[in-house]
Write an enzyme that holds these catalytic residues in place. Structure first.
Site, PDB file in Angstrom:
ATOM      1  CB  ALA A 299      -0.914   0.081   1.043  1.00  0.00           C
ATOM      2  CE1 TYR A 300       5.889   5.304   2.389  1.00  0.00           C
ATOM      3  CE2 TYR A 300       7.359   3.647   1.805  1.00  0.00           C
ATOM      4  CZ  TYR A 300       6.963   4.898   2.252  1.00  0.00           C
ATOM      5  OH  TYR A 300       8.045   5.884   2.303  1.00  0.00           O
ATOM      6  CB  ALA A 301       5.181   0.124  -2.835  1.00  0.00           C
TER       7      ALA A 301
ATOM      8  CB  ALA B 275       0.758   5.734  -1.232  1.00  0.00           C
ATOM      9  CE  LYS B 276       6.230   8.227  -0.136  1.00  0.00           C
ATOM     10  NZ  LYS B 276       6.340   9.809   0.229  1.00  0.00           N
TER      11      LYS B 276
END
Length: 251
Positions: A153-155, A157-158
């Site tokens: 999920a973090y990746a 977004a980035k």
């Protein structure tokens, strides 16, 4: 003269870590810095350090997940400093965890604080950036790691931030607005605490970094941002620069 004399920089998430390091580095090169975030005491601490060094900075409380906050803060910065020449989108809530463990609410927090906030700040600041504006958006190498388990999920977004950055660079080149990304490996408070813990995994992690250390938020990360906002990088736009001691391999 310093390379950013008479420039005004807006930095989100400027109360600590990478954001604070970038704010300090920009101020050291003459920029007046608007330090944005949700926690006023931490913002004021960053500004106090800039003032101690002889620079100019002001704190602006802003929740980057609220459109009204963004629009109000941008106008307050313009009223205070007379314009905006540099935009640094750094604020981000980290939705870490395996896909099956993360809730949709956690996923949305990552997206709302990251790419949606970046999208909104780009649009809000565009009128003031035209001419010689520079934008640096903070991405991550999480999406290009060999093993991105726990970072999906973090990746996501980035990587969305990187896509927006490339599009803005292509669309706004005619306006002489440059938009780039960095992928930092930075000694943020959380990272510093982990490295100093001396856990077995720390040594293994540092072996993946050719330079063998985690970057300093101001001297290593902030100085690259200064370069990307200065005339020395006038022909660089639409790119992502890893600032990570050689850890990531972009293809």
């Amino acid at each position: 003269m310093s390379v950013l004399d008479k420039k005004v920089a807006l930095v989100t998430g400027g109360g600590q870590g990478v954001g604070a390091g970038i704010a300090l580095a920009l101020a050291a090169e003459g920029a007046a810095v608007a330090v944005l975030g949700r926690n006023l005491p931490s913002l004021e601490a960053t500004c106090a350090e800039i003032h101690r060094r002889g620079g100019r900075a002001e704190a602006f409380v802003c929740d980057v997940m609220e459109l009204e906050d963004i629009e109000s803060a941008v106008q307050e910065v313009v009223d205070e400093f007379g314009g905006i020449d540099i935009l640094i989108n750094n604020a981000q809530i980290l939705p870490l965890g395996d896909i099956l463990e993360l809730s949709e609410d956690e996923y949305h927090l990552g997206m709302d604080s990251g790419p949606l906030a970046t999208f909104r700040f780009l649009k809000a600041c565009y009128p003031f950036l035209r001419g010689e504006g520079a934008v640096v958006n903070v991405a991550s190498s999480a999406a290009v790691k060999a093993d991105s388990a726990g970072y999906g999920a973090y990746a996501a977004a980035k990587e969305a931030i990187r896509a927006l950055s490339r599009a803005a660079a292509c669309e706004w080149g005619v306006d002489n607005i440059r938009v780039n990304c960095i992928m930092p490996l930075a000694n943020s408070p959380a990272m510093a605490s982990w490295v100093e813990s001396g856990e077995d995994e720390v040594a293994d992690f540092l072996e993946t970094v050719p330079l063998g250390r985690v970057g300093d938020c101001e001297e290593d990360i902030g100085r690259v941002v200064v370069f990307l906002c200065s005339a020395d990088s006038a022909y660089i736009t639409g790119h992502t620069i890893p600032v990570d001691g050689g850890q990531a391999l972009l293809r």
